[in-house]
Design an enzyme around this catalytic site. Structure first.
Site, PDB file in Angstrom:
ATOM      1  N   GLY A  11       0.813  -1.227   0.000  1.00  0.00           N
ATOM      2  CA  GLY A  11       0.000   0.000   0.000  1.00  0.00           C
ATOM      3  C   GLY A  11       0.840   1.268   0.000  1.00  0.00           C
ATOM      4  O   GLY A  11       2.004   1.260   0.373  1.00  0.00           O
ATOM      5  N   ARG A  15      -1.666   8.737   3.768  1.00  0.00           N
ATOM      6  CA  ARG A  15      -1.826   9.607   4.934  1.00  0.00           C
ATOM      7  C   ARG A  15      -0.545   9.811   5.748  1.00  0.00           C
ATOM      8  O   ARG A  15      -0.493  10.647   6.635  1.00  0.00           O
ATOM      9  CB  ARG A  15      -2.961   9.079   5.828  1.00  0.00           C
ATOM     10  CG  ARG A  15      -4.329   9.448   5.269  1.00  0.00           C
ATOM     11  CD  ARG A  15      -5.411   9.156   6.282  1.00  0.00           C
ATOM     12  NE  ARG A  15      -5.701   7.728   6.337  1.00  0.00           N
ATOM     13  CZ  ARG A  15      -6.139   7.105   7.429  1.00  0.00           C
ATOM     14  NH1 ARG A  15      -6.304   7.766   8.555  1.00  0.00           N
ATOM     15  NH2 ARG A  15      -6.410   5.820   7.408  1.00  0.00           N
ATOM     16  N   GLY A  80      -6.329  -4.915  -4.271  1.00  0.00           N
ATOM     17  CA  GLY A  80      -7.050  -5.489  -3.127  1.00  0.00           C
ATOM     18  C   GLY A  80      -6.225  -6.526  -2.385  1.00  0.00           C
ATOM     19  O   GLY A  80      -5.220  -7.019  -2.896  1.00  0.00           O
ATOM     20  N   THR A  81      -6.673  -6.857  -1.166  1.00  0.00           N
ATOM     21  CA  THR A  81      -5.877  -7.735  -0.300  1.00  0.00           C
ATOM     22  C   THR A  81      -5.760  -9.164  -0.851  1.00  0.00           C
ATOM     23  O   THR A  81      -4.734  -9.810  -0.657  1.00  0.00           O
ATOM     24  CB  THR A  81      -6.452  -7.760   1.133  1.00  0.00           C
ATOM     25  OG1 THR A  81      -7.878  -7.879   1.069  1.00  0.00           O
ATOM     26  CG2 THR A  81      -6.115  -6.483   1.881  1.00  0.00           C
ATOM     27  N   TYR A 103       0.172  -8.057   8.205  1.00  0.00           N
ATOM     28  CA  TYR A 103       0.197  -6.753   7.546  1.00  0.00           C
ATOM     29  C   TYR A 103       1.405  -5.955   8.012  1.00  0.00           C
ATOM     30  O   TYR A 103       1.654  -5.862   9.224  1.00  0.00           O
ATOM     31  CB  TYR A 103      -1.112  -5.996   7.844  1.00  0.00           C
ATOM     32  CG  TYR A 103      -2.284  -6.749   7.261  1.00  0.00           C
ATOM     33  CD1 TYR A 103      -2.792  -6.415   6.017  1.00  0.00           C
ATOM     34  CD2 TYR A 103      -2.815  -7.853   7.908  1.00  0.00           C
ATOM     35  CE1 TYR A 103      -3.819  -7.150   5.447  1.00  0.00           C
ATOM     36  CE2 TYR A 103      -3.839  -8.601   7.347  1.00  0.00           C
ATOM     37  CZ  TYR A 103      -4.341  -8.245   6.109  1.00  0.00           C
ATOM     38  OH  TYR A 103      -5.334  -8.971   5.542  1.00  0.00           O
ATOM     39  N   GLU A 154     -17.363  -6.222   4.357  1.00  0.00           N
ATOM     40  CA  GLU A 154     -16.657  -4.942   4.357  1.00  0.00           C
ATOM     41  C   GLU A 154     -17.645  -3.822   4.672  1.00  0.00           C
ATOM     42  O   GLU A 154     -18.819  -3.892   4.285  1.00  0.00           O
ATOM     43  CB  GLU A 154     -15.994  -4.705   2.997  1.00  0.00           C
ATOM     44  CG  GLU A 154     -14.772  -5.561   2.781  1.00  0.00           C
ATOM     45  CD  GLU A 154     -13.762  -5.434   3.906  1.00  0.00           C
ATOM     46  OE1 GLU A 154     -13.126  -4.383   4.023  1.00  0.00           O
ATOM     47  OE2 GLU A 154     -13.626  -6.387   4.696  1.00  0.00           O
ATOM     48  N   ASN A 226      -1.495   4.400   9.936  1.00  0.00           N
ATOM     49  CA  ASN A 226      -1.798   5.067   8.662  1.00  0.00           C
ATOM     50  C   ASN A 226      -1.312   6.498   8.612  1.00  0.00           C
ATOM     51  O   ASN A 226      -1.337   7.116   7.561  1.00  0.00           O
ATOM     52  CB  ASN A 226      -3.310   5.056   8.427  1.00  0.00           C
ATOM     53  CG  ASN A 226      -3.831   3.637   8.311  1.00  0.00           C
ATOM     54  OD1 ASN A 226      -3.434   2.911   7.398  1.00  0.00           O
ATOM     55  ND2 ASN A 226      -4.648   3.214   9.240  1.00  0.00           N
ATOM     56  N   LYS A 333      33.632   5.801  20.373  1.00  0.00           N
ATOM     57  CA  LYS A 333      33.194   5.093  19.166  1.00  0.00           C
ATOM     58  C   LYS A 333      34.207   4.018  18.797  1.00  0.00           C
ATOM     59  O   LYS A 333      35.414   4.289  18.817  1.00  0.00           O
ATOM     60  CB  LYS A 333      33.076   6.089  18.010  1.00  0.00           C
ATOM     61  CG  LYS A 333      32.553   5.458  16.733  1.00  0.00           C
ATOM     62  CD  LYS A 333      33.177   6.040  15.468  1.00  0.00           C
ATOM     63  CE  LYS A 333      34.600   5.589  15.276  1.00  0.00           C
ATOM     64  NZ  LYS A 333      35.152   5.896  13.953  1.00  0.00           N
ATOM     65  N   ASN A 359      43.972   6.082  33.040  1.00  0.00           N
ATOM     66  CA  ASN A 359      43.204   7.287  33.320  1.00  0.00           C
ATOM     67  C   ASN A 359      43.369   8.262  32.157  1.00  0.00           C
ATOM     68  O   ASN A 359      44.491   8.634  31.822  1.00  0.00           O
ATOM     69  CB  ASN A 359      43.710   7.905  34.625  1.00  0.00           C
ATOM     70  CG  ASN A 359      42.763   8.973  35.116  1.00  0.00           C
ATOM     71  OD1 ASN A 359      42.439   9.904  34.379  1.00  0.00           O
ATOM     72  ND2 ASN A 359      42.316   8.856  36.341  1.00  0.00           N
TER      73      ASN A 359
HETATM   74  C1  UD1 Z   1      -8.782  -4.618   5.468  1.00  0.00           C
HETATM   75  C2  UD1 Z   1      -9.872  -5.688   5.519  1.00  0.00           C
HETATM   76  C3  UD1 Z   1     -10.891  -5.311   6.596  1.00  0.00           C
HETATM   77  C4  UD1 Z   1     -10.220  -5.150   7.925  1.00  0.00           C
HETATM   78  C5  UD1 Z   1      -9.059  -4.133   7.808  1.00  0.00           C
HETATM   79  C6  UD1 Z   1      -8.251  -4.121   9.087  1.00  0.00           C
HETATM   80  C7  UD1 Z   1     -10.078  -6.568   3.229  1.00  0.00           C
HETATM   81  C8  UD1 Z   1     -10.879  -6.543   1.978  1.00  0.00           C
HETATM   82  N1  UD1 Z   1     -10.493  -5.763   4.215  1.00  0.00           N
HETATM   83  O1  UD1 Z   1      -9.421  -3.425   5.042  1.00  0.00           O
HETATM   84  O2  UD1 Z   1     -11.880  -6.319   6.697  1.00  0.00           O
HETATM   85  O3  UD1 Z   1     -11.108  -4.747   8.923  1.00  0.00           O
HETATM   86  O4  UD1 Z   1      -8.162  -4.490   6.739  1.00  0.00           O
HETATM   87  O5  UD1 Z   1      -7.324  -3.056   9.047  1.00  0.00           O
HETATM   88  O6  UD1 Z   1      -9.138  -7.327   3.334  1.00  0.00           O
HETATM   89  N2  UD1 Z   1      -2.523  -4.122   0.632  1.00  0.00           N
HETATM   90  C9  UD1 Z   1      -1.657  -4.517  -0.349  1.00  0.00           C
HETATM   91  N3  UD1 Z   1      -2.101  -4.583  -1.639  1.00  0.00           N
HETATM   92  C10 UD1 Z   1      -3.373  -4.298  -1.969  1.00  0.00           C
HETATM   93  C11 UD1 Z   1      -4.258  -3.888  -0.965  1.00  0.00           C
HETATM   94  C12 UD1 Z   1      -3.813  -3.822   0.333  1.00  0.00           C
HETATM   95  O7  UD1 Z   1      -0.486  -4.802  -0.076  1.00  0.00           O
HETATM   96  O8  UD1 Z   1      -3.679  -4.394  -3.160  1.00  0.00           O
HETATM   97  C13 UD1 Z   1      -2.045  -4.041   2.017  1.00  0.00           C
HETATM   98  C14 UD1 Z   1      -2.010  -2.600   2.508  1.00  0.00           C
HETATM   99  O9  UD1 Z   1      -0.715  -2.053   2.322  1.00  0.00           O
HETATM  100  C15 UD1 Z   1      -2.332  -2.752   3.979  1.00  0.00           C
HETATM  101  C16 UD1 Z   1      -3.186  -4.023   4.042  1.00  0.00           C
HETATM  102  O10 UD1 Z   1      -2.959  -4.716   2.850  1.00  0.00           O
HETATM  103  O11 UD1 Z   1      -1.190  -2.982   4.753  1.00  0.00           O
HETATM  104  C17 UD1 Z   1      -4.651  -3.736   4.239  1.00  0.00           C
HETATM  105  O12 UD1 Z   1      -5.127  -2.990   3.149  1.00  0.00           O
HETATM  106  P1  UD1 Z   1      -6.181  -1.829   3.307  1.00  0.00           P
HETATM  107  O13 UD1 Z   1      -6.523  -1.285   1.980  1.00  0.00           O
HETATM  108  O14 UD1 Z   1      -5.764  -0.891   4.355  1.00  0.00           O
HETATM  109  O15 UD1 Z   1      -7.419  -2.685   3.834  1.00  0.00           O
HETATM  110  P2  UD1 Z   1      -8.662  -2.094   4.558  1.00  0.00           P
HETATM  111  O16 UD1 Z   1      -9.536  -1.426   3.560  1.00  0.00           O
HETATM  112  O17 UD1 Z   1      -8.238  -1.326   5.729  1.00  0.00           O
END
Ligand code: UD1
Ligand code: MG
Length: 450
Positions: A11, A15, A80-81, A103, A154, A226, A333, A359
């Site tokens: 990600g 922020r 997406g995750t 994560y 979600e 974040n 050092k 000393n």
């Molecule tokens: C996700 C969960 C949500 C949970 C929340 C907890 C999903 C769909 N949703 O939502 O249920 O409550 O985390 O914090 O899984 N990431 C990637 N590649 C991507 C997308 C995300 O590496 O394509 C990584 C991000 O860097 C981050 C993590 O996965 O570290 C979570 O992604 P984020 O988009 O923040 O998920 P949420 O929408 O918060």
């Protein structure tokens, strides 16, 4: 049970408002990604796969330092995750065992919690980590039926009734490698955000007749970072916990909240830490040492009975033996200081070895750098270095030798010799009085002119 880790870290971290990848921002001197990796160390993962995207190169470089065994895979676009986990498919193709998805921006999941997930895995195909949220906000909601997790919804896709659920998804999930990747294959992106949700794996698993459950942990463990404000909050949580551990282990912290520790600080029993001491990475302090106020230590070792500070700076490679004394405004050092040696005031000792019970007088400097190269200073045991001595390295001071105050030592000094390297003193009788009179006259003349 053999486990592999997948850590999602692709990600952008908008922020954070930073040029640096979010997961490389540090907590207690280590990237938050390193903390996530450490949380799973008790499970002795056979493999760790980091999914990187934004800041890929920097993440890869940083991993070479703190987890060289980890494999980094690239997720080109963040879709997406589930898409992110899928990026690790190739790296785990030949892996036989369980996968835990963690994560990179959620550094505090405890080893005990992961252990409980591993235990639940004995009875269920899929285990999800949930938590009771004080403010469920936009977290995914866990829809339970008894022990069984039916689905994760979600926030963007939830009904009002589902939004009232307070048991939330941490995102951490555990399953057999083959099962997990087969579920991911079936995930589509027909949802409010148009993303491939890892959370959809649960409903698909249920449809396939697999048993799914959730393990619950303290909300503090699932703290995601974040923003810089959340980073500072995470630092505070880490520090509070680390200080408490030290005190429970028998270390005195006179004003705990003013002491800053690193992720790997080790301090022995009955050591006393005065207020405002900062520990950078790589410090070990043995039992019964005393670190006085406003000292800064990193990459060094302090032995039993040593007294450091106030206002001392120990830099990487400072090795202090038992009962050494290092006083105010002393910097050390890459130097070994043997037992009982004293360096009490205003000195720089770098690239050096100081023998036992020697000393080192106030204002002594090892001139270790010639502008191009570094050189060593060797000082034998029981030596006495006079105040304000410049030791121009490379140079050797013998055991039991002495240097006169203000000397600039450029040649080796034999054992037991006295070295004087300064101009001889000349006294001119009555000259000071004459000089004063002359100067006063000059001042008077000047004030009359103006
Ligand atoms: C996700 C969960 C949500 C949970 C929340 C907890 C999903 C769909 N949703 O939502 O249920 O409550 O985390 O914090 O899984 N990431 C990637 N590649 C991507 C997308 C995300 O590496 O394509 C990584 C991000 O860097 C981050 C993590 O996965 O570290 C979570 O992604 P984020 O988009 O923040 O998920 P949420 O929408 O918060
Ligand atoms: Mg999000």
């Amino acid at each position: 049970m053999t486990v592999a880790l997948i850590i999602l870290a692709a990600g952008k971290g908008t922020r954070m408002n930073s040029d640096q990848a979010k997961v490389l921002h540090q907590i207690a001197g280590a990237p938050m990604l390193a903390h996530a990796l450490r949380s799973a160390q008790d499970l002795a993962p056979a493999r760790s796969v980091i999914v990187a995207g934004h800041g890929y190169d920097a993440v890869e470089r940083s991993l070479a330092d703190f987890a060289p065994e980890a494999v980094v895979v690239r997720q080109e676009q963040q879709l997406g995750t589930a898409h992110a986990v899928d990026a690790a498919r190739g790296a785990l193709e030949d892996f036989d065992g369980d996968v835990i998805v963690l994560y990179g921006d959620t550094p505090f999941v405890s080893p005990e919690t992961l252990q409980r997930m591993a235990e639940a895995r004995r009875d269920h195909a899929l285990v999800v980590l949930g938590f009771e949220a004080a403010d469920p906000g936009k977290y995914g909601r866990l829809v339970m039926r008894g022990e069984s997790l039916e689905s994760i919804v979600e926030f963007a896709d939830a009904t009002d009734e589902q939004k009232s659920i307070t048991l939330c998804n941490s995102g951490v999930i555990m399953a057999d490698r083959e099962v997990l990747f087969s579920l991911i294959e079936a995930i589509e992106c027909a949802n409010a955000q148009g993303e491939y949700y890892l959370t959809d794996a649960i409903a698909i698993a249920r449809d396939r007749g697999l048993s799914v459950t959730a393990v619950s942990c303290d909300e503090a463990e699932t703290l995601g970072i974040n923003s810089r404000v959340e980073l500072a909050a995470a630092e505070a949580i880490f520090q509070a916990r680390a200080r408490r551990c030290l005190m429970e282990d028998g270390v005195t912290l006179q004003q705990p909240e003013t002491v800053s520790l690193a992720f790997d600080t080790v301090i022995g029993r009955d050591t006393v830490i005065e207020p405002n001491v900062v520990f950078g990475p790589g410090v070990t302090v043995e039992s019964g040492a005393h670190i006085r106020a406003f000292s800064h230590l990193e990459g060094c070792h302090v032995s039993r009975g040593a007294v450091i500070g106030p206002y001392a700076r120990l830099r990487p490679g400072a090795e202090l033996a038992e009962d050494v004394r290092v006083g105010n405004f002393v910097e050390i050092k890459n130097a070994v200081i043997d037992e009982g040696a004293k360096i009490n005031h205003l000195s720089y000792i770098g690239d050096a070895h100081v023998g036992a019970t020697s000393n080192i007088g106030a204002g002594t400097i090892t001139c270790n750098y010639d502008g191009v190269m570094k050189h060593r200073t060797e000082i034998g045991a029981n030596a006495f270095i006079g105040s304000n001595t410049m030791l121009v390295a490379p140079v050797r001071i013998g055991a039991g030798a002495m240097t006169g105050s203000g000397s600039v030592i450029t040649r080796d000094v034999p054992d037991d010799a006295l070295a004087l390297a300064r101009s001889e003193q000349v006294n001119k009788p009555g000259l000071s009085r004459k000089l004063f009179e002359l100067l006063k006259l000059k001042k008077k003349k000047l004030s009359l002119e103006n």
